[in-house]
Motif scaffolding. Structure first.
Motif, mmCIF file in Angstrom:
data_model
loop_
_atom_site.group_PDB
_atom_site.id
_atom_site.type_symbol
_atom_site.label_atom_id
_atom_site.label_comp_id
_atom_site.label_asym_id
_atom_site.label_seq_id
_atom_site.Cartn_x
_atom_site.Cartn_y
_atom_site.Cartn_z
ATOM 1 N N LEU A 35 0.815 -1.216 0.000
ATOM 2 C CA LEU A 35 0.000 0.000 0.000
ATOM 3 C C LEU A 35 0.844 1.260 0.000
ATOM 4 C CD1 LEU A 35 -2.788 -0.952 2.561
ATOM 5 C CD2 LEU A 35 -2.833 -1.150 0.065
ATOM 6 N N ARG A 36 1.952 1.229 0.754
ATOM 7 C CA ARG A 36 2.798 2.417 0.882
ATOM 8 C C ARG A 36 4.235 1.983 1.140
ATOM 9 N NH1 ARG A 36 5.175 5.061 4.715
ATOM 10 N NH2 ARG A 36 5.564 7.266 4.566
ATOM 11 N N ILE A 37 5.154 2.615 0.426
ATOM 12 C CA ILE A 37 6.577 2.364 0.653
ATOM 13 C C ILE A 37 7.210 3.706 0.970
ATOM 14 C CG2 ILE A 37 8.742 1.547 -0.361
ATOM 15 C CD1 ILE A 37 6.978 -0.231 -2.212
ATOM 16 N N GLY A 38 7.708 3.830 2.205
ATOM 17 C CA GLY A 38 8.357 5.062 2.635
ATOM 18 C C GLY A 38 9.864 4.912 2.580
ATOM 19 N N GLN A 39 10.567 5.811 3.257
ATOM 20 C CA GLN A 39 12.026 5.732 3.294
ATOM 21 C C GLN A 39 12.502 4.602 4.201
ATOM 22 O OE1 GLN A 39 13.239 9.724 4.422
ATOM 23 N NE2 GLN A 39 13.733 10.132 2.263
ATOM 24 N N LYS A 40 11.749 4.365 5.291
ATOM 25 C CA LYS A 40 12.138 3.346 6.259
ATOM 26 C C LYS A 40 11.045 2.320 6.525
ATOM 27 C CE LYS A 40 15.296 6.388 8.735
ATOM 28 N NZ LYS A 40 15.665 6.949 10.049
ATOM 29 N N SER A 41 9.832 2.580 6.058
ATOM 30 C CA SER A 41 8.715 1.699 6.400
ATOM 31 C C SER A 41 7.942 1.234 5.173
ATOM 32 C CB SER A 41 7.754 2.406 7.365
ATOM 33 O OG SER A 41 7.129 3.493 6.718
ATOM 34 N N PHE B 246 5.618 -2.272 8.638
ATOM 35 C CA PHE B 246 6.913 -2.832 9.013
ATOM 36 C C PHE B 246 7.979 -1.762 8.818
ATOM 37 C CE2 PHE B 246 4.161 -6.174 7.614
ATOM 38 C CZ PHE B 246 4.387 -7.203 8.506
ATOM 39 N N VAL B 247 8.978 -1.741 9.707
ATOM 40 C CA VAL B 247 10.087 -0.801 9.606
ATOM 41 C C VAL B 247 11.369 -1.603 9.429
ATOM 42 C CG1 VAL B 247 11.466 0.904 10.873
ATOM 43 C CG2 VAL B 247 8.980 1.033 10.929
ATOM 44 N N ALA B 248 12.203 -1.155 8.483
ATOM 45 C CA ALA B 248 13.508 -1.782 8.270
ATOM 46 C C ALA B 248 14.399 -1.439 9.458
ATOM 47 C CB ALA B 248 14.122 -1.273 6.972
ATOM 48 N N ASP C 249 18.380 -2.211 11.543
ATOM 49 C CA ASP C 249 19.751 -2.697 11.422
ATOM 50 C C ASP C 249 20.019 -3.759 12.496
ATOM 51 O OD1 ASP C 249 20.185 -1.318 13.842
ATOM 52 O OD2 ASP C 249 21.230 0.343 12.892
ATOM 53 N N ARG C 250 21.249 -4.171 12.643
ATOM 54 C CA ARG C 250 21.581 -5.242 13.598
ATOM 55 C C ARG C 250 21.360 -4.851 15.053
ATOM 56 N NH1 ARG C 250 26.834 -7.965 10.685
ATOM 57 N NH2 ARG C 250 25.618 -8.704 8.927
ATOM 58 N N GLU C 251 21.348 -3.555 15.320
ATOM 59 C CA GLU C 251 21.102 -3.074 16.680
ATOM 60 C C GLU C 251 19.618 -2.820 16.924
ATOM 61 O OE1 GLU C 251 23.847 -1.564 14.850
ATOM 62 O OE2 GLU C 251 24.935 -3.207 15.787
ATOM 63 N N GLY C 252 18.782 -3.030 15.901
ATOM 64 C CA GLY C 252 17.357 -2.827 16.046
ATOM 65 C C GLY C 252 16.911 -1.393 15.802
ATOM 66 N N LYS C 253 17.809 -0.558 15.289
ATOM 67 C CA LYS C 253 17.460 0.828 14.981
ATOM 68 C C LYS C 253 16.977 0.921 13.547
ATOM 69 C CE LYS C 253 20.609 2.680 18.337
ATOM 70 N NZ LYS C 253 21.782 3.471 18.609
ATOM 71 N N SER C 254 16.043 1.844 13.312
ATOM 72 C CA SER C 254 15.503 1.982 11.959
ATOM 73 C C SER C 254 16.603 2.369 10.979
ATOM 74 C CB SER C 254 14.367 2.998 11.939
ATOM 75 O OG SER C 254 14.852 4.285 12.273
ATOM 76 N N ARG C 255 16.420 1.927 9.735
ATOM 77 C CA ARG C 255 17.373 2.203 8.672
ATOM 78 C C ARG C 255 16.596 2.486 7.392
ATOM 79 N NH1 ARG C 255 17.335 -2.073 5.229
ATOM 80 N NH2 ARG C 255 16.517 -4.016 6.079
ATOM 81 N N LEU C 256 17.278 3.036 6.411
ATOM 82 C CA LEU C 256 16.659 3.261 5.120
ATOM 83 C C LEU C 256 16.426 1.935 4.415
ATOM 84 C CD1 LEU C 256 18.746 6.320 3.862
ATOM 85 C CD2 LEU C 256 16.410 6.337 4.776
ATOM 86 N N LEU C 257 15.342 1.829 3.653
ATOM 87 C CA LEU C 257 15.076 0.614 2.891
ATOM 88 C C LEU C 257 16.242 0.384 1.924
ATOM 89 C CD1 LEU C 257 11.303 1.063 1.984
ATOM 90 C CD2 LEU C 257 12.283 -0.218 3.877
ATOM 91 N N GLY C 258 16.669 -0.852 1.846
ATOM 92 C CA GLY C 258 17.770 -1.195 0.944
ATOM 93 C C GLY C 258 19.133 -1.099 1.581
#
Length: 125
Positions: A78-84, A110-112, A114-123
């Motif tokens: 439905l929606r693709i954001g920078q991180k979600s 859903f939010v992308a 990183d290994r520490e569980g912090k949000s990251r940019l898609l890709g």
């Protein structure tokens, strides 16, 4: 319900005795787990890495899932954001007699991460 041959489910799973209550109907918690798995599979593919579920709207059952049903989960982006990523996850059941029944649909975000569980940019895995 007429099955749409052009759609391919993201996930298919059979309702087994371990997923049902004493009356042979699937428990909501089991279905929520399967919905989360289907959404995560698509979101992880799109984000090229791990994701976490941050929101799920309320969902209502249009029909029960019975012991032995094959449960199909379809995902629409439905929606693709920078991180979600926000997805509509539709659930249908194929009964033992071959009938197809609409069960529910859920909007999940859903939010992308990183290994520490912090949000990251898609890709950015």
């Amino acid at each position: 319900m007429e099955q749409q041959e052009s759609r391919i489910p993201v996930l298919r799973v059979r309702a087994l005795p371990t997923s049902t209550n004493a009356y042979g109907r699937v428990q909501a918690g089991w279905l929520m787990s399967q919905i989360d798995m289907a959404g995560s599979l698509d979101a992880e593919r799109l984000s090229r890495g791990p994701v976490t579920t941050v929101a799920v709207n309320a969902f209502q059952f249009a029909a029960p899932i019975m012991l032995g049903d094959v449960v199909d989960m379809y995902v629409e982006r439905l929606r693709i954001g920078q991180k979600s990523i926000t997805l509509k996850i539709s659930v249908e059941a194929e009964r033992m007699d071959g009938a197809h029944v609409r069960i529910t649909e859920v909007i999940a975000t859903f939010v992308a991460v990183d290994r520490e569980g912090k949000s990251r940019l898609l890709g950015d895995a």
